[in-house]
Design an enzyme around this catalytic site. Structure first.
Site: not given
Ligand code: CA2
Length: 146
Positions: A9-10, A17, A22, A74, A77, A80, A87, A98, A100, A107
């Site tokens: 997401p995002n 932004r 980022y 990635n 959110a 977390h 699963d 993974e 990021h 953070r």
């Protein structure tokens, strides 16, 4: 070797932004570079983004079904929060990275827990968007060794 890069997401907002965290490249820029870099080392790279947890779970299940060799995820959110993604990754037997863009560990505290890490073979974080290309390069080296 097939690789699928999954973005959560995002991440479709990249380049629009928060450039201080980022960077200023868009997700389409990153996808283009990964596909090009992958092709150079014989990898077929698929690149996806979704704001929906269930869709990400389905893409991981698709990777199980179609024998995708490696996943780069990635999860944004959902990293977390998502036991469902955890699963699904546990059910996937290929190589899992993974990724990021930022370093979640420097953070907010809520970013210090990852449900993805226990199901991943490797983690890359804090190298900005360069991390995507570095992982593709590493997977290319791995594929050409075998
Ligand atoms: O550093 C990363 O790559 C993250 O996975 C990014 C997630 C964040 O929730 C994780 O803790 C760390 C957030 C992605 C949101 O991306 C945006 C990009 C541009 C503008 C706004 C959000």
């Amino acid at each position: 070797m097939n690789v699928v890069v999954i973005n959560g997401p995002n991440l479709n907002l990249l380049g629009t932004r928060e450039p201080e965290i980022y960077g200023s490249d868009t997700l389409a820029d990153i996808a283009g570079r990964c596909i090009k870099r992958g092709a150079k080392c014989g990898l077929q790279v698929g690149f996806k983004q979704s704001n929906h947890e269930g869709e990400i779970v389905t893409w991981i299940q698709d990777a199980i079904e179609d024998g995708t060799n490696a996943l780069v995820i990635n999860a944004g959110a959902y990293t977390h929060t998502s036991i469902a993604i955890h699963d699904a990754l546990r059910a996937y037997n290929g190589y899992t990275v993974e990724l990021h863009i930022s370093n979640p560990h420097n953070r907010e505290a809520f970013r210090h827990v990852s449900f993805v890490s226990p199901a991943a073979d490797a983690v890359i974080a804090g190298l900005g968007i360069k991390g995507y290309e570095l992982v593709i390069e590493m997977l290319g080296e791995k594929a050409n060794k075998n």
